[in-house]
Design a protein around this motif. Sequence first.
Motif, short mmCIF file in Angstrom:
data_model
loop_
_atom_site.label_atom_id
_atom_site.label_comp_id
_atom_site.label_asym_id
_atom_site.label_seq_id
_atom_site.Cartn_x
_atom_site.Cartn_y
_atom_site.Cartn_z
N GLN A 114 -39.19 -38.66 7.74
CA GLN A 114 -38.11 -39.63 7.49
C GLN A 114 -38.20 -40.12 6.06
N SER A 115 -37.08 -40.13 5.38
CA SER A 115 -37.08 -40.61 3.99
C SER A 115 -35.65 -40.87 3.54
N GLU A 116 -35.54 -41.41 2.35
CA GLU A 116 -34.23 -41.60 1.72
C GLU A 116 -33.92 -40.40 0.83
N TRP A 117 -32.67 -40.00 0.85
CA TRP A 117 -32.23 -38.86 0.04
C TRP A 117 -31.03 -39.26 -0.81
N ALA A 118 -31.03 -38.80 -2.04
CA ALA A 118 -29.82 -38.90 -2.87
C ALA A 118 -29.02 -37.63 -2.62
N VAL A 119 -27.80 -37.80 -2.15
CA VAL A 119 -26.95 -36.67 -1.79
C VAL A 119 -25.81 -36.57 -2.81
N PHE A 120 -25.76 -35.46 -3.52
CA PHE A 120 -24.75 -35.24 -4.56
C PHE A 120 -23.78 -34.17 -4.08
N ASP A 121 -22.53 -34.55 -3.86
CA ASP A 121 -21.52 -33.59 -3.45
C ASP A 121 -21.07 -32.75 -4.63
N CYS A 122 -20.69 -31.52 -4.33
CA CYS A 122 -20.31 -30.57 -5.38
C CYS A 122 -19.09 -29.78 -4.91
N ILE A 123 -18.08 -29.68 -5.76
CA ILE A 123 -16.90 -28.88 -5.48
C ILE A 123 -16.74 -27.85 -6.58
N GLY A 124 -16.72 -26.57 -6.19
CA GLY A 124 -16.55 -25.51 -7.18
C GLY A 124 -17.26 -24.25 -6.76
N PRO A 125 -16.99 -23.14 -7.44
CA PRO A 125 -17.57 -21.85 -7.06
C PRO A 125 -19.07 -21.80 -7.33
N MET A 126 -19.75 -21.07 -6.47
CA MET A 126 -21.18 -20.85 -6.62
C MET A 126 -21.42 -19.66 -7.57
N PRO A 127 -22.53 -19.62 -8.34
CA PRO A 127 -23.55 -20.67 -8.41
C PRO A 127 -23.31 -21.66 -9.53
N ASP A 128 -22.25 -21.44 -10.33
CA ASP A 128 -22.06 -22.23 -11.55
C ASP A 128 -21.93 -23.72 -11.27
N ALA A 129 -21.18 -24.07 -10.23
CA ALA A 129 -20.94 -25.49 -9.95
C ALA A 129 -22.24 -26.21 -9.61
N LEU A 130 -23.08 -25.59 -8.77
CA LEU A 130 -24.35 -26.23 -8.40
C LEU A 130 -25.31 -26.28 -9.58
N GLN A 131 -25.34 -25.26 -10.40
CA GLN A 131 -26.23 -25.26 -11.56
C GLN A 131 -25.84 -26.36 -12.54
N SER A 132 -24.53 -26.54 -12.73
CA SER A 132 -24.05 -27.60 -13.61
C SER A 132 -24.41 -28.97 -13.05
N ASP B 131 -21.55 -25.11 2.69
CA ASP B 131 -20.59 -25.15 3.80
C ASP B 131 -20.45 -23.74 4.37
N CYS B 132 -20.98 -23.56 5.57
CA CYS B 132 -20.95 -22.23 6.20
C CYS B 132 -19.71 -21.98 7.05
N VAL B 133 -18.82 -22.97 7.12
CA VAL B 133 -17.66 -22.86 8.00
C VAL B 133 -16.37 -22.67 7.21
N ASN B 134 -16.21 -23.46 6.15
CA ASN B 134 -14.93 -23.48 5.43
C ASN B 134 -15.03 -22.79 4.08
N GLY B 135 -14.21 -21.80 3.87
CA GLY B 135 -14.08 -21.18 2.55
C GLY B 135 -15.17 -20.21 2.19
N ASP C 260 -12.50 -24.48 -4.68
CA ASP C 260 -12.70 -25.76 -3.98
C ASP C 260 -13.84 -25.67 -2.97
N TYR C 261 -14.77 -24.74 -3.18
CA TYR C 261 -15.90 -24.60 -2.25
C TYR C 261 -16.77 -25.85 -2.28
N HIS C 262 -17.20 -26.28 -1.07
CA HIS C 262 -17.98 -27.52 -0.93
C HIS C 262 -19.46 -27.20 -0.72
N SER C 263 -20.30 -27.79 -1.55
CA SER C 263 -21.74 -27.68 -1.40
C SER C 263 -22.35 -29.02 -1.81
#
Length: 300
Positions: free
Chosen positions: A232-250, A278-282, A288-291
């Motif tokens: 159990q812990s606290e997490w900082a969750v950062f949403d990301c919209i964009g194509p992989m892998p560039d969006a996540l790397q940025s 997101d394994c379900v959508n897109g 507009d991919y969500h990660s």
Amino acid sequence: MEWLTAIRKSIDYIETHLKEDITVQDIANQVFLSSLHFQRGFLIVTGYSVSEYIRNRRLYLSAIELKQTSKKIIDIAYDYGYETPESFSKAFTRFHGTTPIKIKQGGHIKTFLPLNIKITVHGGNKMDYKITKMFGFKVIGFAKEFSFDNAYEEIPKYWDEICQKYAANVYAGNPPKTPQEKALIDNCIGEYGICIDEGNGSCDGRKFTYMIAGKYTGGEVPEGMKLYEFPQSEWAVFDCIGPMPDALQSLNTKIFKEWLPGNPEYEISGNANIEWYDCVNGEKTDADYHSAIWIPVKKK
């Protein structure tokens, strides 16, 4: 410890101990960070892996000694951690573009000075994130050890290998034929990409475990797969919209260069971080991919 203070302190420690047998784990311990978070942040902030930075500094200083002292090449090689003159000469020539002998005779030295870390924070505290307290949970998946020096190139190959070996059949719409294929479907394996510093001292902290995983729902753990449990812990969750892998790397770069230095309330903790897909959508190549990136944190 404040993030940029930790990076600066690590550089000071490296400079003081360049002729000693220091490890990445030794340096991470000095700044009270896991080897995983320290190395990832160091690479993003400086553009060099820790081992690459140490190697470059040693090769630069060894060239200075060759020019300014009468010490033998073999003695300088040993001073800077090389076990043989041949290994020293090979690394030296690759870095400087010329041999130790030619440098000693007056050749040109490639300069590599200590890094001076300065970052201008642009709205780092306004990034799109939320702090979420999560109960402990287990993940299941395929795991492999990687080196920080080549992980960016090797991890995508590992995804291809796992998908081809265990996912192709079920992704084609066929029922699972093996326990691994069944576990992949039952636990949505591929939802998470997880980097873990398991603290086993492997290769002096220069390697980490990477998991292609999903949240464990119970049942058999097939051969070749593993479980990992997050407390159990606290997490900082950062949403990301964009194509992989560039969006996540940025986004990753912004977290370490803007959010961590500019956040007055939270600092990084724990020994792992998670990328969620997101394994379900897109499709991962969609605009507009969500990660998301999940990082364990604690209040300063």
